[in-house]
Design an enzyme around this catalytic site. Structure first.
Site, PDB file in Angstrom:
ATOM      1  N   TYR A  24       1.283  -1.098  -0.026  1.00  0.00           N
ATOM      2  CA  TYR A  24       0.313   0.018   0.426  1.00  0.00           C
ATOM      3  C   TYR A  24       1.148   1.092  -0.005  1.00  0.00           C
ATOM      4  CZ  TYR A  24      -4.801  -2.050   0.964  1.00  0.00           C
ATOM      5  OH  TYR A  24      -6.108  -2.282   0.758  1.00  0.00           O
ATOM      6  N   LYS A  52      -0.841  -0.815  -4.352  1.00  0.00           N
ATOM      7  CA  LYS A  52      -2.106   0.442  -4.270  1.00  0.00           C
ATOM      8  C   LYS A  52      -1.341   1.088  -4.640  1.00  0.00           C
ATOM      9  CE  LYS A  52      -6.067   1.617  -1.684  1.00  0.00           C
ATOM     10  NZ  LYS A  52      -6.766   1.437  -0.314  1.00  0.00           N
ATOM     11  N   ILE A  94      -8.245  -0.539  -6.211  1.00  0.00           N
ATOM     12  CA  ILE A  94      -8.733  -0.458  -4.669  1.00  0.00           C
ATOM     13  C   ILE A  94      -9.708   0.341  -4.005  1.00  0.00           C
ATOM     14  CG2 ILE A  94      -8.661  -0.906  -2.541  1.00  0.00           C
ATOM     15  CD1 ILE A  94      -5.887  -2.874  -3.303  1.00  0.00           C
TER      16      ILE A  94
END
Length: 165
Positions: A24, A52, A94
Site C-alpha cells: 500500500y 495499491k 482498490i
C-alpha cells in the site's frame, strides 16, 4: 517516516510469512512515498505481488511496470485518477467508491477491459463527483456515511469517532 531502505527492510521481513503481499503506497497516510527503485527491489521478493498506488501520479504505472515487470499487479488507490492509471498500464483499483457504487464501478472496469474506452470514460465522469465527495473528510468517514444512507451499515456503531451526521 521510514527511509527507502527501511521500507524495503520491512517488506523483506514480512515476505517470510509466505502469503501474497500487496504494497500500500499511500503517502497521505504513511508520510513517505515508496519510490520506483524501492518498489522494484520489493517486487523481487517472493511474495510481493503488487501495489495499491495512491500517489495520484498516473505515470507511475508505466514507470513501475518497466521496473517491476508485467506480472507485478498495479492497482490504483485513487478513484478520481484511476482511468489515467489504467491508461498508463494499471490493471484495476482498490476503490473507496466501489463501497457505495459497486455496479457502476464494475461496469466501468468491464468497459475498459473490453476496450470500450468512451463508455468507461462516460461512467467515470458520472462517478467523479462521488469520487471527490467521498474524500471530503478522512477515509472511511464519508464512505461509511454514504453506505448508511444506502442502508448498508449503521453509522451509530461509529459513535466513538465524534462524527456529527
Amino acid at each position: 517516516k521510514p527511509t527507502q531502505e527501511g521500507l524495503y527492510s520491512h517488506f523483506h521481513a514480512i515476505d517470510r510469512v509466505g502469503v501474497p503481499i500487496i504494497i500500500y503506497n499511500i503517502p497521505g497516510r504513511s508520510v513517505v512515498d515508496m519510490n520506483t527503485d524501492t518498489m522494484a527491489r520489493c517486487a523481487e521478493l517472493e511474495h510481493v505481488v503488487g501495489v495499491k498506488d495512491a500517489t495520484a501520479a498516473v505515470g507511475r504505472a508505466t514507470e513501475q511496470r518497466l521496473a517491476c515487470g508485467d506480472d507485478f499487479c498495479q492497482l490504483s488507490g485513487e478513484d478520481v485518477t484511476q482511468m489515467g492509471f489504467l491508461a498508463q498500464g494499471g490493471v484495476g483499483c482498490i476503490s473507496v467508491t466501489a463501497n457505495v457504487a459497486p455496479k457502476l464501478m464494475s461496469e466501468m472496469h468491464e468497459a475498459w477491459q473490453e476496450g470500450r474506452v468512451a463508455a468507461a470514460q462516460q461512467i467515470n465522469e458520472r462517478l467523479t463527483p462521488l469520487h471527490i465527495d467521498l474524500f471530503c473528510e478522512a477515509n472511511p468517514g464519508p464512505a461509511k456515511y454514504a453506505a448508511s444512507l444506502l442502508e448498508k451499515c449503521d453509522v451509530s456503531v461509529f459513535h466513538f469517532l465524534d462524527f456529527r451526521f
